[in-house]
Design a protein around this motif. Sequence first.
Motif, PDB file in Angstrom:
ATOM      1  N   GLU A  57      26.038  44.332  14.517  1.00 15.76           N
ATOM      2  CA  GLU A  57      24.715  44.608  13.958  1.00 15.76           C
ATOM      3  C   GLU A  57      24.156  43.415  13.215  1.00 15.76           C
ATOM      4  O   GLU A  57      22.962  43.116  13.285  1.00 15.76           O
ATOM      5  N   THR A  58      25.011  42.687  12.512  1.00 17.12           N
ATOM      6  CA  THR A  58      24.551  41.497  11.792  1.00 17.12           C
ATOM      7  C   THR A  58      24.047  40.435  12.764  1.00 17.12           C
ATOM      8  O   THR A  58      22.994  39.817  12.538  1.00 17.12           O
ATOM      9  N   ILE A  59      24.780  40.222  13.849  1.00 19.80           N
ATOM     10  CA  ILE A  59      24.373  39.229  14.842  1.00 19.80           C
ATOM     11  C   ILE A  59      23.039  39.612  15.480  1.00 19.80           C
ATOM     12  O   ILE A  59      22.114  38.790  15.586  1.00 19.80           O
ATOM     13  N   VAL A  60      22.927  40.881  15.899  1.00 21.47           N
ATOM     14  CA  VAL A  60      21.703  41.324  16.572  1.00 21.47           C
ATOM     15  C   VAL A  60      20.510  41.278  15.622  1.00 21.47           C
ATOM     16  O   VAL A  60      19.411  40.842  15.991  1.00 21.47           O
ATOM     17  N   ALA A  61      20.702  41.723  14.373  1.00 23.61           N
ATOM     18  CA  ALA A  61      19.621  41.689  13.395  1.00 23.61           C
ATOM     19  C   ALA A  61      19.181  40.253  13.126  1.00 23.61           C
ATOM     20  O   ALA A  61      17.983  39.961  13.003  1.00 23.61           O
ATOM     21  N   ALA A  62      20.150  39.338  13.039  1.00 32.34           N
ATOM     22  CA  ALA A  62      19.815  37.931  12.813  1.00 32.34           C
ATOM     23  C   ALA A  62      19.025  37.363  13.986  1.00 32.34           C
ATOM     24  O   ALA A  62      18.067  36.599  13.795  1.00 32.34           O
ATOM     25  N   LEU A  63      19.400  37.735  15.215  1.00 34.82           N
ATOM     26  CA  LEU A  63      18.671  37.266  16.392  1.00 34.82           C
ATOM     27  C   LEU A  63      17.232  37.775  16.389  1.00 34.82           C
ATOM     28  O   LEU A  63      16.298  37.035  16.725  1.00 34.82           O
TER      29      LEU A  63
END
Length: 211
Positions: A57-63
């Motif tokens: 979720e952190t990776i996707v939100a950052a993207l």
Amino acid sequence: MPADQQDPAARKRAAAASSAEPSAGGAGTGPGPTDAGLEAHLAVFQREFPEVDPQVETIVAALFRLHRRMSVAYDRQMAALGITNADWEVLRALVLAGEPYRLSPGELAKSLGLTPAAMTHRIDRMVGEELVTRTRDEQNRVRVIIELTAAGRDMWLRVVRDAAVFESALLQDLGDAERADLADGLRRMLARVEETQPDGTGRSDAPATGT
């Protein structure tokens, strides 16, 4: 990706990321605005959907947030040069076609995912701005040719140069090894989504700079 092209889950994620983003100008010595925003976003998802994988979720939100802010930056750069994202897409398609930088309106429409009418409107405007020319094919008078002008080529180069400066600054905190790892990871993510979502067009409001 424009909001009207996102699926419901993507819209929910983008809305949560936006609502969790802190306002500018906050004081304090704790986590930076980006860290705090991602932590708040993750807290919302962990509360509402406990099964969420925090790392994913952190990776996707950052993207999502990176895409949004990069889109704004590119739009500002092009506006300063007096060009629209729509114009940029045509210039890029012609440059990618290679010398002599010519395509038919049909070929352009297909590559950009536009209707013939929308493509005609776009070309009309760009001909008026002397970024492209529209002529008849000497070997086939029925066929129309759209060709990049010297001014159009120069505009493409100006946009790419400005984008390259921005992109270099964006990655300045990453070392060579980190950049290599990031590039490899993003390539694999892209390959996966293209494999599992073969009907995706890949179109976006954000200009593709080719850098």
